[in-house]
Design a protein around this motif. Structure first.
Motif, PDB file in Angstrom:
ATOM      1  N   ASN A  76      59.619  56.775  61.162  1.00 15.47           N
ATOM      2  CA  ASN A  76      58.684  56.057  61.854  1.00 15.47           C
ATOM      3  C   ASN A  76      59.256  55.567  63.094  1.00 15.47           C
ATOM      4  O   ASN A  76      60.280  54.730  63.108  1.00 15.47           O
ATOM      5  CB  ASN A  76      57.993  54.986  60.978  1.00 15.47           C
ATOM      6  CG  ASN A  76      57.026  54.270  61.770  1.00 15.47           C
ATOM      7  OD1 ASN A  76      57.005  53.976  63.012  1.00 15.47           O
ATOM      8  ND2 ASN A  76      56.081  53.710  61.047  1.00 15.47           N
ATOM      9  N   ASN A 124      59.946  58.238  54.667  1.00 22.00           N
ATOM     10  CA  ASN A 124      59.534  59.218  53.545  1.00 22.00           C
ATOM     11  C   ASN A 124      60.734  60.269  53.554  1.00 22.00           C
ATOM     12  O   ASN A 124      61.316  60.650  54.493  1.00 22.00           O
ATOM     13  CB  ASN A 124      58.545  60.021  54.366  1.00 22.00           C
ATOM     14  CG  ASN A 124      57.538  60.572  53.235  1.00 22.00           C
ATOM     15  OD1 ASN A 124      57.997  60.705  52.110  1.00 22.00           O
ATOM     16  ND2 ASN A 124      56.091  61.194  53.389  1.00 22.00           N
ATOM     17  N   GLU A 131      61.634  61.456  56.992  1.00 21.90           N
ATOM     18  CA  GLU A 131      60.611  61.290  58.088  1.00 21.90           C
ATOM     19  C   GLU A 131      60.796  59.925  58.695  1.00 21.90           C
ATOM     20  O   GLU A 131      60.903  59.012  57.966  1.00 21.90           O
ATOM     21  CB  GLU A 131      59.213  61.378  57.699  1.00 21.90           C
ATOM     22  CG  GLU A 131      58.285  61.343  58.620  1.00 21.90           C
ATOM     23  CD  GLU A 131      56.521  61.023  58.092  1.00 21.90           C
ATOM     24  OE1 GLU A 131      56.358  61.614  56.833  1.00 21.90           O
ATOM     25  OE2 GLU A 131      55.862  60.832  58.887  1.00 21.90           O
ATOM     26  N   LYS A 148      54.963  69.055  63.296  1.00 24.59           N
ATOM     27  CA  LYS A 148      53.828  68.784  63.000  1.00 24.59           C
ATOM     28  C   LYS A 148      53.483  67.235  63.409  1.00 24.59           C
ATOM     29  O   LYS A 148      53.040  66.463  62.414  1.00 24.59           O
ATOM     30  CB  LYS A 148      53.536  68.780  61.409  1.00 24.59           C
ATOM     31  CG  LYS A 148      53.287  70.570  61.053  1.00 24.59           C
ATOM     32  CD  LYS A 148      52.806  70.739  59.616  1.00 24.59           C
ATOM     33  CE  LYS A 148      52.826  72.114  59.502  1.00 24.59           C
ATOM     34  NZ  LYS A 148      52.578  72.561  58.008  1.00 24.59           N
ATOM     35  N   GLU A 149      53.935  66.937  64.590  1.00 27.98           N
ATOM     36  CA  GLU A 149      53.541  65.430  64.961  1.00 27.98           C
ATOM     37  C   GLU A 149      54.487  64.466  64.210  1.00 27.98           C
ATOM     38  O   GLU A 149      54.066  63.156  64.236  1.00 27.98           O
ATOM     39  CB  GLU A 149      52.267  65.190  65.072  1.00 27.98           C
ATOM     40  CG  GLU A 149      51.371  66.064  66.275  1.00 27.98           C
ATOM     41  CD  GLU A 149      49.960  65.889  66.296  1.00 27.98           C
ATOM     42  OE1 GLU A 149      49.595  65.041  65.472  1.00 27.98           O
ATOM     43  OE2 GLU A 149      49.361  66.464  67.085  1.00 27.98           O
ATOM     44  N   LYS A 150      55.484  64.893  63.347  1.00 25.32           N
ATOM     45  CA  LYS A 150      56.278  63.982  62.535  1.00 25.32           C
ATOM     46  C   LYS A 150      57.575  63.936  63.135  1.00 25.32           C
ATOM     47  O   LYS A 150      57.917  65.188  63.456  1.00 25.32           O
ATOM     48  CB  LYS A 150      56.318  64.039  61.201  1.00 25.32           C
ATOM     49  CG  LYS A 150      54.913  63.968  60.449  1.00 25.32           C
ATOM     50  CD  LYS A 150      55.135  64.144  58.946  1.00 25.32           C
ATOM     51  CE  LYS A 150      53.892  64.321  57.988  1.00 25.32           C
ATOM     52  NZ  LYS A 150      53.937  65.250  57.129  1.00 25.32           N
ATOM     53  N   TYR A 151      58.549  62.965  62.972  1.00 30.29           N
ATOM     54  CA  TYR A 151      59.730  62.915  63.496  1.00 30.29           C
ATOM     55  C   TYR A 151      60.481  63.271  62.204  1.00 30.29           C
ATOM     56  O   TYR A 151      60.742  62.371  61.568  1.00 30.29           O
ATOM     57  CB  TYR A 151      60.097  61.693  64.376  1.00 30.29           C
ATOM     58  CG  TYR A 151      59.254  61.444  65.635  1.00 30.29           C
ATOM     59  CD1 TYR A 151      59.869  62.080  66.681  1.00 30.29           C
ATOM     60  CD2 TYR A 151      57.967  61.083  65.986  1.00 30.29           C
ATOM     61  CE1 TYR A 151      59.098  62.182  68.011  1.00 30.29           C
ATOM     62  CE2 TYR A 151      57.400  61.118  66.914  1.00 30.29           C
ATOM     63  CZ  TYR A 151      57.862  61.484  68.105  1.00 30.29           C
ATOM     64  OH  TYR A 151      57.282  61.698  69.146  1.00 30.29           O
ATOM     65  N   CYS A 152      61.285  64.457  62.265  1.00 31.70           N
ATOM     66  CA  CYS A 152      62.092  64.534  61.030  1.00 31.70           C
ATOM     67  C   CYS A 152      63.570  64.674  61.254  1.00 31.70           C
ATOM     68  O   CYS A 152      63.812  65.047  62.320  1.00 31.70           O
ATOM     69  CB  CYS A 152      61.691  66.143  60.624  1.00 31.70           C
ATOM     70  SG  CYS A 152      59.960  66.253  60.066  1.00 31.70           S
TER      71      CYS A 152
END
Lengths: 565, 164
Positions: A231, A239, A229, A215-219
């Motif tokens: 940045n 996160n 999460e 979902k467009e986040k880097y996990c």
């Protein structure tokens, strides 16, 4: 003055045609664009050599003056070679032929390598080119890797679209360390930014197992199974998505294996895949990320429509893509889910220690139920290995043709001469059957040939249109393989029956040209090199060419003294 | 002289090919390099008159759209170019149009030298045709296939995977 209100796409200004074509993302799209009309063809961007990606492969020079090269990359490396490594499902439009899943790499622009989709074993016997208009190629998963770098587990491209000003990559190293590499395209200046675990930061972790985009986040998943999460600007964890680890502190780290993150493209859900730390048995656990409760939910059943492939970049695929696949399973290769420390001897016992083609299958939620894929789902297994018959140099239509002599051919990475089949008969029906069986059901039909280069599976027949084949041109002078028909028409001493080979005169001319070319190249090589400067490759080439020429009956004795020198 | 000209030039009048007049804020007009150039030229001359810029190539319905785009982008001019809200607006803006309008808008953006709009239109067109077959593209854009069979086959042949 012209008016713009009219709908005139074919007369678009050339500048606009160019900008539109430049905005396309793949080679395939550019080809489609060019095919529309002459004007669009003429004014659009030049067709790139690159096949899989317009920007890759890319060599990133690592200048020693930079001072911030990583310890993980061997000091002997002066450049990083980034290439695409994608898994494709190739489906022939001819429905009678079976689909094939394959790993495609592009180490040099426009030159592809095909590999076993899970073990990465190289496919060496294939047609020089594959006309993709006869196939549907569907990219199941795209990955990137650095050539000849074992220390890298995963590469994620951050700015992939256009090779504009800079290229940004996330690189996960085998040690569990994550770095961001930024390369300025103009002068290849590069810099690393490493994600540093620090106890003072709010989210503490030591090593990472995997990273993915969800979902467009880097996990990121750490070794305990916590999810964070990242940045990517600041390269800091911002996160904590799952705080409850999959493994508590009591679990012995030494037998644990690297976990994976994988996003299901259908349900858009994030999963983590864990191979349990048990020696001797195979047991996987699949978890689904519960976003509301911030925890991992165990997945008991994956569903009949889906299958999960366990490679470095795990990916889901629809079961219906693969004939005979019943879904709800994980297909994986030996030593894929490696232990952090120690070797994976249990895997060798399970998979057998031969030639890197066997894959295992595990049905989710069924306890210990490891099986070799080929033993339980034969049909499914064939979509992975061996390579399909339509890809081998002996293509389907040749089987239908008659009046062609049999030639044994061994083509490997390097061009090698073709050898004469000792039997002077064409293919019998029995031969055909054997061929098909070898190509479709045997688990190891592509064994490297023995010393004289002849194995049964190497047997192949030359296509009538010899010119269709292109040969790999080596940097140094090398001899093109000699097709056997040359012998038939030029050399009376041949044992072969001329009548058996129906060759047209053009074809025959081409053969002569090839033979003469070989001799000429041989002479040039000999003239240009002295005994000492002759490289091993060159020597091999000469030897191969000589024996080849001798076989077709040309007298090469006069060259022997020069060669020996 | 300079002070008087700056006040009179806060707005310009743009005339479309079908003779409709549009009063445009200078900041908005500056989004188009063509209009900006005209304004700069007039300012150099130090004229006090209201500038009238005739655009013989752009009809009023298309000019309305270009100016709508310029207005939005003028609002964000000082902002970061990668503004998510603006990107979203751009996408929604183009989604409304049929291919004929899109064609005219692209040409107008080129003529008025509004580079960001031109690139936006071209990217939008590229995105909307990228998954279509050649036949579908020809049909949508009403383009005749003027290739000989041989020429077409040659381009098609580029679509091969070469191995080594």
């Amino acid at each position: 003055m012209t008016h713009f209100s009219r709908h005139r796409w074919s007369k678009l200004p050339r500048k606009i045609i160019y900008i539109i074509s430049k905005s396309l993302k793949t080679r395939q799209q550019i080809i489609q664009f060019k095919r529309v009309c002459k004007r669009w063809n003429k004014h659009s961007v030049l067709l790139p050599l690159n096949t899989l990606s317009l920007t890759l492969p890319l060599t990133i020079p690592i200048s020693s003056s930079c001072g911030n090269t990583l310890p993980f990359i061997r000091s002997s490396t002066h450049s990083l070679h980034l290439e695409v490594s994608s898994i494709y499902l190739i489906t022939p439009l001819d429905a009678s032929l079976r689909p094939w899943m394959v790993m495609v790499r592009e180490p040099n622009p426009g030159k592809l390598q095909l590999r076993h989709p899970l073990t990465a074993k190289r496919v060496t016997k294939l047609l020089p080119t594959l006309d993709m208009s006869k196939f549907r190629a569907f990219e199941l998963a795209r990955g990137y890797n650095f050539k000849k770098s074992d220390s890298v587990l995963k590469v994620i491209l951050l700015s992939s679209s256009t090779p504009s000003s800079s290229l940004e990559l996330l690189v996960l190293f085998r040690q569990g360390v994550l770095g961001k590499l930024t390369v300025r395209m103009s002068d290849h200046h590069h810099g690393w930014k490493i994600l540093k675990p620090h106890r003072k930061y709010p989210f503490w972790f030591r090593y990472l197992d995997d990273i993915t985009v969800f979902k467009e986040k880097y996990c990121c998943l750490d070794r305990r199974g916590k999810l964070y999460e990242l940045n990517i600007e600041s390269m800091k964890m911002v996160n904590l998505l799952v705080s409850e680890p999959i493994y508590g502190r009591e679990a012995p780290m030494i037998v644990q294996r690297r976990k994976r993150l994988v996003v299901d493209p259908t349900s858009k859900e994030l999963h983590s895949l864990v191979r349990e730390p048990k020696n001797g048995n195979v047991r996987f656990k699949l978890y689904k990320f519960n976003e509301c409760c911030k925890k991992w939910d165990v997945v008991e059943h994956l569903g009949k429509d889906r299958v999960l492939f366990g490679v470095d970049h795990c990916f889901f695929a629809k079961a219906k893509y693969f004939p005979g696949c019943k879904g709800n399973c994980i297909v994986f290769a030996a030593n894929c889910f490696t232990q952090y420390r120690g070797r994976n001897t249990p895997d060798r016992r399970l998979f057998g220690d031969d030639d890197d083609v066997e894959v295992g299958v595990y049905r989710i939620g069924k306890g210990d139920n490891f099986r070799l894929l080929s033993s339980v789902y034969g049909e499914f297994s064939k979509s992975i290995w061996p390579p399909p018959i339509w890809l081998s140099p002996k293509s389907q239509e040749d089987l239908d043709e008659e009046n062609f002599s049999t030639i044994k051919c061994h083509s490997d990475d390097h061009v090698e001469p073709m050898l004469i089949d000792s039997s002077d008969e064409g293919f019998t029906d029995k031969d055909k059957d054997e061929e098909i069986k070898l190509n479709s059901s045997s688990s190891k039909p592509y064994k490297v040939s023995d010393s004289n280069g002849i194995t049964n599976s190497d047997k192949t027949r030359q296509r009538s249109s010899f010119n269709e084949q292109t040969y790999n041109s080596e940097e140094h002078v090398s001899a093109p393989p000699l097709p056997i028909e040359y012998k038939v028409h030029n050399v009376g001493t041949s044992k072969m029956d001329c009548q058996k080979t129906g060759v047209c005169s053009d074809y025959n001319k081409a053969m002569r040209a090839y033979a003469l070319e070989s001799v000429a190249k041989l002479v040039i090589t000999l003239q240009n090199t002295t005994g000492k400067s002759l490289s091993v490759d060159q020597a091999d080439d000469i030897r191969a060419t000589m024996s080849d020429l001798q076989r077709v009956g040309l007298k090469v004795d006069w060259l022997v003294p020069a060669v020996e020198k | 002289m300079a002070s008087s000209s700056s006040s009179s030039l806060s707005r310009v009048v743009v005339k479309s090919s079908d003779n409709n007049l549009f009063v445009v804020n200078k900041k908005v007009a500056s989004q188009s390099q063509l209009l900006k150039q005209c304004i700069d030229n007039m300012e150099e001359k130090g004229t006090n008159d209201v500038i009238l810029i005739p655009l013989s190539n752009v009809t009023s319905n298309i000019l309305t759209l270009v100016l709508e785009y310029c207005e939005k982008h003028a609002d964000f001019a000082d902002d970061d170019n990668n503004n998510q809200e603006l990107k979203q607006w751009d996408h929604e803006f183009l989604k409304k149009f049929d291919y004929a309008t899109l064609n005219s808008l692209t040409m107008a953006a080129d003529y008025m030298v509004t580079k960001s709009l031109l690139n936006l239109c071209c990217q939008f067109i590229a995105d909307s045709i990228k998954d279509l077959t050649v036949q579908q593209i020809r049909q949508i854009f009403d383009i005749k296939n003027d290739f000989t069979p041989q020429e077409e086959a040659d381009i098609k042949n580029e679509n091969a995977w070469a191995f080594r």
